[in-house]
Design a protein around this motif. Sequence first.
Motif, PDB file in Angstrom:
ATOM      1  N   THR A 110      -9.746  26.682   4.165  1.00 28.53           N
ATOM      2  CA  THR A 110      -9.238  26.530   2.838  1.00 28.53           C
ATOM      3  C   THR A 110     -10.384  25.926   1.608  1.00 28.53           C
ATOM      4  O   THR A 110     -11.309  25.320   2.294  1.00 28.53           O
ATOM      5  CB  THR A 110      -7.990  25.682   2.861  1.00 28.53           C
ATOM      6  OG1 THR A 110      -8.269  24.348   3.439  1.00 28.53           O
ATOM      7  CG2 THR A 110      -6.769  26.484   3.327  1.00 28.53           C
ATOM      8  N   MET A 111     -10.100  25.791   0.505  1.00 35.20           N
ATOM      9  CA  MET A 111     -10.951  25.479  -0.374  1.00 35.20           C
ATOM     10  C   MET A 111     -11.288  24.075  -0.226  1.00 35.20           C
ATOM     11  O   MET A 111     -12.427  23.632  -0.572  1.00 35.20           O
ATOM     12  CB  MET A 111     -10.356  25.751  -1.781  1.00 35.20           C
ATOM     13  CG  MET A 111     -10.282  27.205  -2.292  1.00 35.20           C
ATOM     14  SD  MET A 111     -10.187  27.845  -3.842  1.00 35.20           S
ATOM     15  CE  MET A 111     -10.369  29.509  -4.024  1.00 35.20           C
ATOM     16  N   ASP A 112     -10.276  23.267   0.076  1.00 34.70           N
ATOM     17  CA  ASP A 112     -10.374  21.731   0.210  1.00 34.70           C
ATOM     18  C   ASP A 112     -11.431  21.547   1.468  1.00 34.70           C
ATOM     19  O   ASP A 112     -12.173  20.755   1.173  1.00 34.70           O
ATOM     20  CB  ASP A 112      -9.288  20.950   0.616  1.00 34.70           C
ATOM     21  CG  ASP A 112      -8.257  21.673   1.608  1.00 34.70           C
ATOM     22  OD1 ASP A 112      -8.747  22.776   1.838  1.00 34.70           O
ATOM     23  OD2 ASP A 112      -7.595  20.604   2.040  1.00 34.70           O
ATOM     24  N   LEU A 113     -11.429  22.335   2.305  1.00 35.38           N
ATOM     25  CA  LEU A 113     -12.288  22.155   3.433  1.00 35.38           C
ATOM     26  C   LEU A 113     -13.793  22.472   3.121  1.00 35.38           C
ATOM     27  O   LEU A 113     -14.652  21.812   3.238  1.00 35.38           O
ATOM     28  CB  LEU A 113     -11.666  22.906   4.718  1.00 35.38           C
ATOM     29  CG  LEU A 113     -10.748  22.314   5.274  1.00 35.38           C
ATOM     30  CD1 LEU A 113     -10.101  23.174   6.480  1.00 35.38           C
ATOM     31  CD2 LEU A 113     -10.883  20.864   5.697  1.00 35.38           C
ATOM     32  N   VAL A 114     -13.903  23.433   2.237  1.00 33.75           N
ATOM     33  CA  VAL A 114     -15.256  23.957   1.855  1.00 33.75           C
ATOM     34  C   VAL A 114     -15.746  22.897   0.791  1.00 33.75           C
ATOM     35  O   VAL A 114     -16.936  22.290   0.950  1.00 33.75           O
ATOM     36  CB  VAL A 114     -15.194  25.287   1.044  1.00 33.75           C
ATOM     37  CG1 VAL A 114     -16.374  25.482   0.047  1.00 33.75           C
ATOM     38  CG2 VAL A 114     -14.846  26.311   1.733  1.00 33.75           C
ATOM     39  N   ALA A 115     -14.998  22.136   0.146  1.00 30.86           N
ATOM     40  CA  ALA A 115     -15.399  21.151  -0.841  1.00 30.86           C
ATOM     41  C   ALA A 115     -15.888  20.122  -0.041  1.00 30.86           C
ATOM     42  O   ALA A 115     -16.956  19.313  -0.627  1.00 30.86           O
ATOM     43  CB  ALA A 115     -14.252  20.885  -1.886  1.00 30.86           C
TER      44      ALA A 115
ATOM     45  N   ILE B  24     -12.143  32.289  -3.809  1.00 33.86           N
ATOM     46  CA  ILE B  24     -12.873  32.060  -4.692  1.00 33.86           C
ATOM     47  C   ILE B  24     -13.134  33.144  -5.647  1.00 33.86           C
ATOM     48  O   ILE B  24     -13.472  33.097  -6.583  1.00 33.86           O
ATOM     49  CB  ILE B  24     -13.957  31.112  -4.188  1.00 33.86           C
ATOM     50  CG1 ILE B  24     -14.666  30.454  -5.384  1.00 33.86           C
ATOM     51  CG2 ILE B  24     -15.343  32.010  -3.641  1.00 33.86           C
ATOM     52  CD1 ILE B  24     -14.001  29.216  -5.637  1.00 33.86           C
ATOM     53  N   ILE B  25     -13.037  34.339  -5.044  1.00 35.60           N
ATOM     54  CA  ILE B  25     -13.462  35.557  -5.825  1.00 35.60           C
ATOM     55  C   ILE B  25     -12.160  35.952  -6.916  1.00 35.60           C
ATOM     56  O   ILE B  25     -12.523  36.753  -7.945  1.00 35.60           O
ATOM     57  CB  ILE B  25     -13.239  36.720  -4.687  1.00 35.60           C
ATOM     58  CG1 ILE B  25     -14.054  38.102  -5.487  1.00 35.60           C
ATOM     59  CG2 ILE B  25     -11.757  37.072  -4.275  1.00 35.60           C
ATOM     60  CD1 ILE B  25     -14.394  39.193  -4.743  1.00 35.60           C
ATOM     61  N   LYS B  26     -10.941  35.077  -6.779  1.00 37.08           N
ATOM     62  CA  LYS B  26     -10.249  35.270  -7.872  1.00 37.08           C
ATOM     63  C   LYS B  26     -10.606  35.084  -9.286  1.00 37.08           C
ATOM     64  O   LYS B  26     -10.016  35.494 -10.268  1.00 37.08           O
ATOM     65  CB  LYS B  26      -8.881  34.480  -7.466  1.00 37.08           C
ATOM     66  CG  LYS B  26      -8.175  35.134  -6.295  1.00 37.08           C
ATOM     67  CD  LYS B  26      -6.901  34.099  -5.753  1.00 37.08           C
ATOM     68  CE  LYS B  26      -5.778  34.174  -6.986  1.00 37.08           C
ATOM     69  NZ  LYS B  26      -4.628  33.419  -6.370  1.00 37.08           N
ATOM     70  N   ARG B  27     -11.841  33.886  -9.026  1.00 36.15           N
ATOM     71  CA  ARG B  27     -12.192  33.438 -10.518  1.00 36.15           C
ATOM     72  C   ARG B  27     -12.919  34.616 -11.240  1.00 36.15           C
ATOM     73  O   ARG B  27     -12.543  34.764 -12.526  1.00 36.15           O
ATOM     74  CB  ARG B  27     -13.381  32.504 -10.239  1.00 36.15           C
ATOM     75  CG  ARG B  27     -12.714  31.133  -9.651  1.00 36.15           C
ATOM     76  CD  ARG B  27     -13.834  30.184  -9.305  1.00 36.15           C
ATOM     77  NE  ARG B  27     -14.633  29.383 -10.351  1.00 36.15           N
ATOM     78  CZ  ARG B  27     -15.765  29.851 -10.805  1.00 36.15           C
ATOM     79  NH1 ARG B  27     -16.368  30.690 -10.071  1.00 36.15           N
ATOM     80  NH2 ARG B  27     -16.113  29.391 -11.766  1.00 36.15           N
ATOM     81  N   LEU B  28     -13.335  35.525 -10.476  1.00 29.90           N
ATOM     82  CA  LEU B  28     -14.137  36.745 -11.020  1.00 29.90           C
ATOM     83  C   LEU B  28     -13.041  38.050 -11.270  1.00 29.90           C
ATOM     84  O   LEU B  28     -13.190  38.454 -12.385  1.00 29.90           O
ATOM     85  CB  LEU B  28     -15.290  37.226 -10.200  1.00 29.90           C
ATOM     86  CG  LEU B  28     -16.650  36.293 -10.179  1.00 29.90           C
ATOM     87  CD1 LEU B  28     -17.510  36.737  -9.307  1.00 29.90           C
ATOM     88  CD2 LEU B  28     -17.109  36.189 -11.507  1.00 29.90           C
ATOM     89  N   GLU B  29     -12.105  38.057 -10.220  1.00 28.87           N
ATOM     90  CA  GLU B  29     -11.157  38.981 -10.638  1.00 28.87           C
ATOM     91  C   GLU B  29     -10.277  38.618 -11.880  1.00 28.87           C
ATOM     92  O   GLU B  29     -10.080  39.409 -12.618  1.00 28.87           O
ATOM     93  CB  GLU B  29      -9.922  38.989  -9.397  1.00 28.87           C
ATOM     94  CG  GLU B  29     -10.825  39.728  -8.181  1.00 28.87           C
ATOM     95  CD  GLU B  29      -9.707  39.795  -7.091  1.00 28.87           C
ATOM     96  OE1 GLU B  29      -9.706  40.842  -6.569  1.00 28.87           O
ATOM     97  OE2 GLU B  29      -9.434  38.568  -6.710  1.00 28.87           O
TER      98      GLU B  29
ATOM     99  N   TYR C 248      -6.345  27.087  -8.308  1.00 34.63           N
ATOM    100  CA  TYR C 248      -5.374  27.776  -7.363  1.00 34.63           C
ATOM    101  C   TYR C 248      -4.939  26.779  -6.392  1.00 34.63           C
ATOM    102  O   TYR C 248      -4.108  27.206  -5.546  1.00 34.63           O
ATOM    103  CB  TYR C 248      -6.308  28.917  -6.545  1.00 34.63           C
ATOM    104  CG  TYR C 248      -7.075  29.880  -7.595  1.00 34.63           C
ATOM    105  CD1 TYR C 248      -6.173  30.563  -8.428  1.00 34.63           C
ATOM    106  CD2 TYR C 248      -8.291  29.857  -7.663  1.00 34.63           C
ATOM    107  CE1 TYR C 248      -6.731  31.419  -9.266  1.00 34.63           C
ATOM    108  CE2 TYR C 248      -9.008  30.515  -8.521  1.00 34.63           C
ATOM    109  CZ  TYR C 248      -8.391  31.652  -9.335  1.00 34.63           C
ATOM    110  OH  TYR C 248      -9.161  32.212 -10.321  1.00 34.63           O
ATOM    111  N   GLY C 249      -5.291  25.694  -6.337  1.00 35.35           N
ATOM    112  CA  GLY C 249      -4.900  24.623  -5.302  1.00 35.35           C
ATOM    113  C   GLY C 249      -6.021  24.459  -4.327  1.00 35.35           C
ATOM    114  O   GLY C 249      -6.776  25.213  -3.837  1.00 35.35           O
ATOM    115  N   PRO C 250      -5.810  23.188  -3.765  1.00 34.57           N
ATOM    116  CA  PRO C 250      -6.712  22.923  -2.541  1.00 34.57           C
ATOM    117  C   PRO C 250      -6.602  23.671  -1.072  1.00 34.57           C
ATOM    118  O   PRO C 250      -7.344  23.659  -0.449  1.00 34.57           O
ATOM    119  CB  PRO C 250      -6.236  21.299  -2.280  1.00 34.57           C
ATOM    120  CG  PRO C 250      -5.003  21.059  -2.966  1.00 34.57           C
ATOM    121  CD  PRO C 250      -4.848  21.890  -4.016  1.00 34.57           C
ATOM    122  N   ARG C 251      -5.347  24.088  -1.028  1.00 36.66           N
ATOM    123  CA  ARG C 251      -4.964  24.754   0.338  1.00 36.66           C
ATOM    124  C   ARG C 251      -5.022  26.281  -0.047  1.00 36.66           C
ATOM    125  O   ARG C 251      -4.915  26.852   0.863  1.00 36.66           O
ATOM    126  CB  ARG C 251      -3.424  24.492   0.805  1.00 36.66           C
ATOM    127  CG  ARG C 251      -3.410  22.889   1.119  1.00 36.66           C
ATOM    128  CD  ARG C 251      -4.542  22.511   2.160  1.00 36.66           C
ATOM    129  NE  ARG C 251      -4.481  23.004   3.327  1.00 36.66           N
ATOM    130  CZ  ARG C 251      -5.177  22.627   4.137  1.00 36.66           C
ATOM    131  NH1 ARG C 251      -6.482  22.059   4.062  1.00 36.66           N
ATOM    132  NH2 ARG C 251      -5.103  23.352   5.244  1.00 36.66           N
TER     133      ARG C 251
END
Length: 331
Positions: free
Chosen positions: A232-237, A280-285, A271-274
Motif C-alpha cells: 500500500t501507499m503508506d508503506l511505500v511512503a 499511483i497511476i491513478k494520478r495520471l489517469e 486516495y488514502g494511505p491504504r
Amino acid sequence: MRVGFIGLGNVGGKLAGSLLRNGLEVMVLDLNPLLMESFAARGARRGQSPKELAESCDVVITCLPSPTACAAVVEGPDGILEGIGPGRIWAEMSTTDAGEVRRLAGLVVARGAEAIECPVSGGCHRAATGNISIFAGCPRETFERMLPLLTVLGRRVLHTGEIGTASVLKVVTNYLATANLVSLVEALTTCKAAGMDLGTAYEAIRISSGNSFVHETESQVILNGSRDISFTMDLVAKDIGLFQKIADDHQVPLEVSPLLNRIFADGIDRYGPRELSPNIIKRLEDATGLDIRAPGFPDEMVDEEPEEAGYEVTPRSGDDMKLNRREAAGG
C-alpha cells in the motif's frame, strides 16, 4: 527448532506459512485474532504475548509495519526483552530504520541473546513460495547459526555485514523499486496517449533494455486493473522516507528522491494511505482521462519458480562477482 513469529500481515503471514509448510514448529502472534485462528488451523500454536514467544522459542521473528510497532513489541510491557535470554535469537524481518534496529539489537544482546536483521525483497508472491531474497545483518557467527532457517524462509540469502547494513540495503532497493514504478506509470500512460497498444508496449519494454523486475510484476497488475501487489501507499511512503533520511543524515543532495516522496504524499492525500501502491497511476489517469488497462494480464502475481532450497549469495569483487551456492545443511 521452535520459531515464534510476530506479525502475520501480507509479508509476515507468507513467511510464517513457509515455516509451517516445511515442518517447523511455529508459535504465532498477531493483533488480528482471525489471522491467528487461520494459522492455528494449519498447525501453529497461538501465543499470548511477545514475552511468551521469547521464553518458549529458540528464535522469535518480528515482521511489523513500522519501527514504532517493532519497538513496542520488543521493549513494551510483556515484550520480547522480558522473555529473551542466552541461547535465544531475535530476528527482525521488517523494513525499518537502521539506527533503530541497532538500538533494539543492543538491548537484546545485553540480555545475553543474539540479534539479526533479515528484511526480505522480491514481492509477496515470492514470500509465499519461499523464493524471496533475504538480506542479513549480524555478526557472522549469528548468521551461520541462522542460515538453515533463513534458507527455509527464502531462496537467496546475503550476509550484508553488521546490524544495520541490511536495513540500509533494503531501503535502497525499495527506493529503486519505487523510482522504477513511477517511471513505468509515466511510460505506460504516455504509450496509451500516443495510441499504442498496451499489450504490445508491455512486451516491447519486457524484451528491451527498459525491462526490470518491477515491470514484469507490477506492470502486469496495473494493466489488468487490479493493481494488487499486497502493498500500500503508506508503506511505500515509509520506505522512501527512510531512504531520504539516510541521504539527509549523510548530506547527500538528492533530486529524484524528494520528488518521489512528494508524488506519494499526493497519492495518499488523494486516495488514502491504504490504497494499493500501483494505483499511483491513478494520478495520471485522472489528469488525462485515460484508462491504462489491457486484456490478458493477471489480477495478481504468482511465483512460477518451483520452491527450492535456499543458498547463501557471496559477493565477489570486480568481474569475478558470482553466486556461491551454499546449501544450509552442508556449506
